[in-house]
Design an enzyme around this catalytic site. Structure first.
Site, PDB file in Angstrom:
ATOM      1  N   GLY A  25      54.224  73.217  35.034  1.00  0.00           N
ATOM      2  CA  GLY A  25      53.140  73.692  36.061  1.00  0.00           C
ATOM      3  C   GLY A  25      52.291  72.547  36.334  1.00  0.00           C
ATOM      4  CB  VAL A  85      48.368  53.274  35.950  1.00  0.00           C
ATOM      5  CG1 VAL A  85      48.411  52.206  36.915  1.00  0.00           C
ATOM      6  CG2 VAL A  85      49.455  54.535  36.238  1.00  0.00           C
ATOM      7  CG  ASP A  97      53.995  75.584  25.848  1.00  0.00           C
ATOM      8  OD1 ASP A  97      54.454  75.781  26.958  1.00  0.00           O
ATOM      9  OD2 ASP A  97      53.837  77.082  25.013  1.00  0.00           O
ATOM     10  CB  ILE A 105      45.491  76.009  34.777  1.00  0.00           C
ATOM     11  CG1 ILE A 105      46.791  77.136  35.000  1.00  0.00           C
ATOM     12  CG2 ILE A 105      45.578  75.144  35.970  1.00  0.00           C
ATOM     13  CD1 ILE A 105      46.396  78.101  36.277  1.00  0.00           C
ATOM     14  CG  ASP A 106      48.696  78.645  31.594  1.00  0.00           C
ATOM     15  OD1 ASP A 106      48.412  78.943  32.535  1.00  0.00           O
ATOM     16  OD2 ASP A 106      49.931  78.745  31.279  1.00  0.00           O
ATOM     17  N   GLY A 161      47.665  82.572  33.225  1.00  0.00           N
ATOM     18  CA  GLY A 161      47.623  82.195  31.706  1.00  0.00           C
ATOM     19  C   GLY A 161      48.507  82.241  31.062  1.00  0.00           C
ATOM     20  CE  LYS A 165      28.308  97.346  37.388  1.00  0.00           C
ATOM     21  NZ  LYS A 165      27.452  96.254  36.893  1.00  0.00           N
ATOM     22  CE  LYS A 166      25.360 100.423  47.024  1.00  0.00           C
ATOM     23  NZ  LYS A 166      25.240  99.802  47.922  1.00  0.00           N
ATOM     24  NE  ARG A 169      41.353  98.585  49.531  1.00  0.00           N
ATOM     25  CZ  ARG A 169      41.308  99.701  49.772  1.00  0.00           C
ATOM     26  NH1 ARG A 169      41.346 100.510  48.697  1.00  0.00           N
ATOM     27  NH2 ARG A 169      40.889 100.274  50.948  1.00  0.00           N
TER      28      ARG A 169
HETATM   29  N1  LIG Z   1      63.048  72.807  23.929  1.00  0.00           N
HETATM   30  C1  LIG Z   1      63.064  71.839  25.021  1.00  0.00           C
HETATM   31  N2  LIG Z   1      63.672  70.896  24.958  1.00  0.00           N
HETATM   32  C2  LIG Z   1      63.677  70.040  25.609  1.00  0.00           C
HETATM   33  N3  LIG Z   1      63.085  70.049  26.826  1.00  0.00           N
HETATM   34  C3  LIG Z   1      62.453  71.161  27.192  1.00  0.00           C
HETATM   35  C4  LIG Z   1      62.253  72.308  26.147  1.00  0.00           C
HETATM   36  N4  LIG Z   1      61.504  73.163  26.760  1.00  0.00           N
HETATM   37  C5  LIG Z   1      61.134  72.648  27.975  1.00  0.00           C
HETATM   38  N5  LIG Z   1      61.672  71.471  28.161  1.00  0.00           N
HETATM   39  C6  LIG Z   1      61.567  70.674  29.468  1.00  0.00           C
HETATM   40  O1  LIG Z   1      60.035  70.845  29.732  1.00  0.00           O
HETATM   41  C7  LIG Z   1      59.978  71.302  31.033  1.00  0.00           C
HETATM   42  C8  LIG Z   1      58.703  71.996  31.203  1.00  0.00           C
HETATM   43  O2  LIG Z   1      58.629  73.029  30.314  1.00  0.00           O
HETATM   44  P1  LIG Z   1      57.621  74.433  30.789  1.00  0.00           P
HETATM   45  O3  LIG Z   1      57.590  75.542  29.588  1.00  0.00           O
HETATM   46  O4  LIG Z   1      58.422  75.054  32.108  1.00  0.00           O
HETATM   47  O5  LIG Z   1      56.226  74.253  31.259  1.00  0.00           O
HETATM   48  P2  LIG Z   1      55.072  73.435  30.510  1.00  0.00           P
HETATM   49  O6  LIG Z   1      55.252  72.278  30.133  1.00  0.00           O
HETATM   50  O7  LIG Z   1      54.073  73.455  31.583  1.00  0.00           O
HETATM   51  O8  LIG Z   1      54.800  74.538  29.523  1.00  0.00           O
HETATM   52  C9  LIG Z   1      61.122  72.359  31.174  1.00  0.00           C
HETATM   53  O9  LIG Z   1      61.490  72.571  32.452  1.00  0.00           O
HETATM   54  C10 LIG Z   1      62.132  71.607  30.411  1.00  0.00           C
HETATM   55  O10 LIG Z   1      62.657  70.474  31.324  1.00  0.00           O
HETATM   56  O1  LIG Z   2      54.425  78.376  39.103  1.00  0.00           O
HETATM   57  P1  LIG Z   2      55.535  79.263  38.406  1.00  0.00           P
HETATM   58  O2  LIG Z   2      56.642  78.744  38.082  1.00  0.00           O
HETATM   59  O3  LIG Z   2      55.327  80.479  39.120  1.00  0.00           O
HETATM   60  O4  LIG Z   2      54.685  79.490  37.095  1.00  0.00           O
HETATM   61  C1  LIG Z   2      53.584  80.100  36.936  1.00  0.00           C
HETATM   62  C2  LIG Z   2      52.969  79.901  35.528  1.00  0.00           C
HETATM   63  O5  LIG Z   2      52.766  78.667  35.363  1.00  0.00           O
HETATM   64  C3  LIG Z   2      51.267  78.590  34.943  1.00  0.00           C
HETATM   65  O6  LIG Z   2      50.489  78.637  36.218  1.00  0.00           O
HETATM   66  C4  LIG Z   2      51.085  77.213  34.292  1.00  0.00           C
HETATM   67  O7  LIG Z   2      52.082  77.303  32.926  1.00  0.00           O
HETATM   68  P2  LIG Z   2      52.456  76.060  32.518  1.00  0.00           P
HETATM   69  O8  LIG Z   2      51.481  74.975  32.694  1.00  0.00           O
HETATM   70  O9  LIG Z   2      52.786  76.295  31.051  1.00  0.00           O
HETATM   71  O10 LIG Z   2      53.689  75.630  33.264  1.00  0.00           O
HETATM   72  C5  LIG Z   2      51.043  79.940  34.225  1.00  0.00           C
HETATM   73  O11 LIG Z   2      49.750  80.284  34.214  1.00  0.00           O
HETATM   74  C6  LIG Z   2      51.756  80.853  35.178  1.00  0.00           C
HETATM   75  O12 LIG Z   2      52.253  81.838  34.329  1.00  0.00           O
HETATM   76 MG   LIG Z   3      53.573  76.145  29.177  1.00  0.00          MG
END
Ligand SMILES: Nc1ncnc2c1ncn2[C@@H]1O[C@H](COP(=O)(O)OP(=O)(O)O)[C@@H](O)[C@H]1O
Ligand SMILES: O=P(O)(O)OC[C@H]1O[C@](O)(COP(=O)(O)O)[C@@H](O)[C@@H]1O
Ligand SMILES: [Mg+2]
Length: 319
Positions: free
Chosen positions: A12, A25, A104, A127-128, A171, A214-215, A244
């Site tokens: 993300g 860079v 991660d 952002i999480d 998150g 409270k409003k 809402r």
């Molecule tokens: N266990 C893994 N081994 C190798 N690459 C991975 C693994 N897990 C995730 N990735 C790579 O990292 C990318 C991003 O991971 P993702 O969990 O979607 O987002 P974020 O890095 O933001 O947590 C995945 O689409 C994949 O290409």
């Molecule tokens: O953009 P997508 O694929 O709908 O994913 C939404 C998810 O990505 C996030 O915005 C950011 O998550 P990551 O940074 O781990 O990718 C989460 O808060 C949310 O659950």
């Molecule tokens: Mg993640």
């Protein structure tokens, strides 16, 4: 010493990623290292979507949200055969090491590439704020400000109509944006994965507020816990307060990075280059008590997440 490195953004996107790329860079070039941009995360790496970057290529981006390199999710990158295609592309371009900016999942990809001979340094871009090895991730502060701005607006209209507003906040499985957002916006209630939902408590809080004339009521809800619209219906049914729901969604991922995120990105980007010059690989950068630090990626991903009870209780106490 390393002579040519690559930089990519993955998973993300997060505000401040551009500032981090710019730092990699410029710090690289200042150290006589050529820096190549890899477009669209690991997907672009595998396809060979790779171009050299100059200082001027990263001019005018420090204030821009998103990532000009593009980001992607490529689940197939977990397969060694797919990663081998990426390593081949790097070798073809003479790129010896990489800076990976992501969450991660991206960290795991960086670890595995390091095991295949490409030194990688990972930076926390999400952002999480769910990367335990860093007090803060690049993008969290900007998303937090977006959340607070949205809640301020929702409070205006909620007060005019004497309504309750359920606000769903991103998150993934981490409640940080919700806890910090609740404190900064003075929300009446917060619902986070670390604590679960206590419907009786929410109803009691609103009933108590009603007695004080409270409003408006703001209930912040971390995503993936329950349907925000169903929760709104339930609150209205049990309290009689018109309710809402607003799902903030991807608005939280965009926008110009805050100064704090730009500074964090700049510090981390330059530090990643220093680590690559030292010949380090398979490490991830974090910030602890405002000092830069680095961890082995696997150890970092194994660190237990400690939920900040004090902050959570503060949000409750001040509501
Ligand atoms: N266990 C893994 N081994 C190798 N690459 C991975 C693994 N897990 C995730 N990735 C790579 O990292 C990318 C991003 O991971 P993702 O969990 O979607 O987002 P974020 O890095 O933001 O947590 C995945 O689409 C994949 O290409
Ligand atoms: O953009 P997508 O694929 O709908 O994913 C939404 C998810 O990505 C996030 O915005 C950011 O998550 P990551 O940074 O781990 O990718 C989460 O808060 C949310 O659950
Ligand atoms: Mg993640």
């Amino acid at each position: 010493m390393v002579k040519r490195i690559g930089v990519l953004t993955s998973g993300g996107d997060a505000p401040g990623m551009n500032a981090a790329i710019r730092a990699v860079v410029r710090a690289g070039i200042a150290n006589n290292i050529e820096v190549f941009g890899i477009y669209n995360g690991y997907a672009g790496l595998v396809k060979g979507d790779i171009k050299p970057l100059t200082n001027s290529d990263v001019g005018g981006i420090i204030n821009r949200g998103g990532t000009f390199l593009g980001s992607a999710r490529l689940p197939e990158f977990k397969n060694i055969e797919v990663r081998e295609l990426g390593v081949e592309q790097l070798k073809k371009h003479g790129i010896e090491a990489l800076v990976v900016i992501g969450g991660d999942g991206s960290y795991m990809g960086a670890k595995k590439l390091t095991e295949m001979g490409i030194n990688c340094i990972a930076l926390p871009g999400t952002i999480d704020n769910d990367i335990v090895s860093s007090d803060f991730t690049i993008g969290f502060d900007t998303a937090l400000n977006t959340v607070v701005d949205a809640i301020d607006r929702l409070r205006d209209t909620s007060a005019s109509h004497a309504r309750c507003s359920v606000v769903e906040i991103m998150g993934r499985h981490c409640g940080d944006l919700t806890v910090w957002g609740a404190i900064a916006s003075g929300a009446e209630e917060l619902i986070v994965p670390e604590k679960g939902i206590n419907m009786d408590e929410i109803v009691a809080q609103i009933e108590e507020g009603k007695k004080r004339q409270k409003k408006h009521f703001i209930v912040t809800l971390a995503e993936l816990m329950t349907d925000a619209h169903e929760l709104a219906k339930e609150i209205e049914k049990r309290t009689g307060v018109e309710t809402r729901a607003t799902v903030l969604g991807h608005t939280q991922r965009g926008g110009a990075p805050t100064a704090a995120d730009r500074v964090l990105a700049g510090r981390m980007g330059a530090y990643a280059v220093d680590l690559l010059i030292e010949g380090q690989g398979g490490r991830c950068v974090g910030i602890r008590d405002n000092k830069l630090t680095h961890y082995d990626i696997l150890e970092a991903l194994d660190l237990p997440r400690v939920f900040d009870e004090t902050l959570y209780n503060l949000a409750k106490q001040l509501s």
